[in-house]
Design an enzyme around this catalytic site. Structure first.
Site, PDB file in Angstrom:
ATOM      1  N   ASP A 236     -26.054  32.487  32.655  1.00  0.00           N
ATOM      2  CA  ASP A 236     -25.893  33.142  31.441  1.00  0.00           C
ATOM      3  C   ASP A 236     -24.745  34.147  31.484  1.00  0.00           C
ATOM      4  O   ASP A 236     -24.559  34.849  32.583  1.00  0.00           O
ATOM      5  CB  ASP A 236     -26.910  34.103  30.862  1.00  0.00           C
ATOM      6  N   ASN A 244     -16.252  37.006  22.471  1.00  0.00           N
ATOM      7  CA  ASN A 244     -16.056  36.470  21.215  1.00  0.00           C
ATOM      8  C   ASN A 244     -15.618  37.520  20.071  1.00  0.00           C
ATOM      9  O   ASN A 244     -14.267  37.130  19.403  1.00  0.00           O
ATOM     10  CB  ASN A 244     -17.171  35.644  20.548  1.00  0.00           C
ATOM     11  N   HIS A 249     -12.912  33.552  19.221  1.00  0.00           N
ATOM     12  CA  HIS A 249     -13.547  32.435  19.462  1.00  0.00           C
ATOM     13  C   HIS A 249     -12.842  31.638  20.336  1.00  0.00           C
ATOM     14  O   HIS A 249     -13.335  30.715  21.228  1.00  0.00           O
ATOM     15  CB  HIS A 249     -14.108  31.636  18.498  1.00  0.00           C
ATOM     16  N   ASP A 253     -14.173  30.014  24.054  1.00  0.00           N
ATOM     17  CA  ASP A 253     -14.215  28.712  24.625  1.00  0.00           C
ATOM     18  C   ASP A 253     -13.546  28.654  25.999  1.00  0.00           C
ATOM     19  O   ASP A 253     -13.799  27.960  26.577  1.00  0.00           O
ATOM     20  CB  ASP A 253     -13.313  27.790  23.417  1.00  0.00           C
ATOM     21  N   GLU A 279     -23.921  30.036  25.945  1.00  0.00           N
ATOM     22  CA  GLU A 279     -23.232  30.418  26.940  1.00  0.00           C
ATOM     23  C   GLU A 279     -24.333  30.264  28.073  1.00  0.00           C
ATOM     24  O   GLU A 279     -23.898  30.831  29.325  1.00  0.00           O
ATOM     25  CB  GLU A 279     -22.872  31.937  26.666  1.00  0.00           C
TER      26      GLU A 279
END
Length: 363
Positions: A236, A244, A249, A253, A279
């Site tokens: 994780d 973010n 964002h 990504d 994630e």
């Protein structure tokens, strides 16, 4: 054999600029049809040249030239016109050569039986009128040659008619085989693409949740059956929501892609990697004990921690991961239990400060 296949494929792709567009396979069929038609008309003409049948040779030469002109137009992008021109051209050629030169007993007109295959592979469903037109053209041309044309020929002997008949049969079989092979190859490629799309996570390029859970089930089943060790890990990204919120964002990504790429590079083909959701990632480690899994995951954690992920604005984004591990035990019944235990270990890693590896323990 591979060289020949590659060269053949290059020839069939003539006039096609985008080879990745599988929807253009019908152009390959048009190219193949033209090449077979032209080469066979030319071959028949050459054979009659050596038999001193100058009239048939001259007629074949003219037909070959017309066919080449049609093929040339096809290579320039006139697919719609050339696709319809070919069956009309071939029907006219067969009618003339049957009536004037070789006679119906040569059975050269049986090639027309291939028209339905051509019609339904070259033209789409929305081109139903063209499909029907080509099939009807073939039906009319065949029956005219079979029942109206003279059976015998003043230019060709009965022995030569038998030769032409045998040759016509072989050509028909070759054409049908090649078309079927092209269609089957296209279907196999389409199914492979669909399978790939259904198993790959679009953003990261690794296995998606469905595929990695399928891998988990397969590896777990093999582990139980063969009594071999097996470990699962859940990875994780730490503070991903903050990434973010802080960097946007697009940066999030980018982080997901780069971390996935780094993990894929680190684990290689030994283990199975997939995006579990958001994630989170899952790593399936067959034939791996808990102690071995801890060492592997510690190396992985360190490599991710050392990543220099830079956004388009030149901003470096710090990234760390927390990892939870669980291994198959003697009383494990389902693979979901191992994943659940790995998730609990991940929770402990998060609770104790993140950026670390924890293994599940009942103590």
């Amino acid at each position: 054999m591979n060289y020949i296949s590659k060269k053949m494929n290059d020839i069939l792709y003539l006039g096609i600029s985008d080879r990745s567009n599988d929807s253009l396979y019908y152009i390959k069929i048009i190219n193949l049809s033209y090449m077979l038609t032209i080469s066979n008309i030319a071959f028949v003409g050459v054979c009659f040249f050596f038999l001193s049948q100058w009239t048939i040779f001259g007629f074949s030469a003219i037909s070959t030239f017309i066919g080449i002109m049609g093929f040339r137009l096809n290579l320039k992008g006139g697919y719609g016109r050339t696709a319809m021109f070919l069956p009309y051209f071939l029907t006219g050629h067969l009618l003339l050569i049957t009536f004037l030169f070789v006679g119906a007993d040569s059975e050269l007109h049986w090639v027309i039986c291939l028209y339905p295959i051509y019609a339904f592979t070259v033209f789409r469903r929305k081109q139903l009128f063209k499909q029907i037109a080509v099939v009807l053209l073939g039906v009319v041309g065949f029956f005219v040659c079979e029942f109206v044309a003279p059976k015998e020929s003043v230019l060709v002997t009965p022995e030569q008619q038998v030769w032409v008949s045998s040759y016509s049969f072989l050509v028909s079989m070759l054409f049908a085989s090649l078309i079927v092979n092209l269609v089957i190859t296209q279907l196999v490629r389409a199914n492979q693409n669909l399978k790939h799309l259904s198993e790959i996570d679009e953003l990261t390029g690794i296995s998606n949740r469905r595929k990695v859970l399928s891998d988990a089930f397969s590896v777990f089943s093999g582990s139980i059956e063969n009594r071999e060790p097996c470990s699962f890990a859940i990875v994780d990204l730490d503070h991903f929501k903050k990434i973010n919120d802080t960097y946007g964002h697009d940066a999030g990504d980018l982080v997901l892609r780069d971390v996935a790429l780094e993990m894929k590079h680190r684990i290689g083909s030994l283990f199975k990697l997939g995006r579990y959701g958001g994630e989170e990632f899952v790593i399936i480690m067959p034939n791996t004990t808990k102690e071995q899994a801890e060492k592997h995951m510690e190396v992985l954690r360190h490599s991710v921690n050392c990543l220099n992920i830079e956004t388009k604005l030149g901003i470096l984004v710090p990234v760390t991961v927390s990892i939870g591990i669980s291994s198959v035990s003697f009383n494990t019944v389902r693979y979901e239990e191992v994943l659940s235990e790995a998730d609990q270990a991940l929770y402990m890693a998060k609770h104790e400060g993140r950026n670390q590896v924890k293994s599940f323990s009942i103590y």
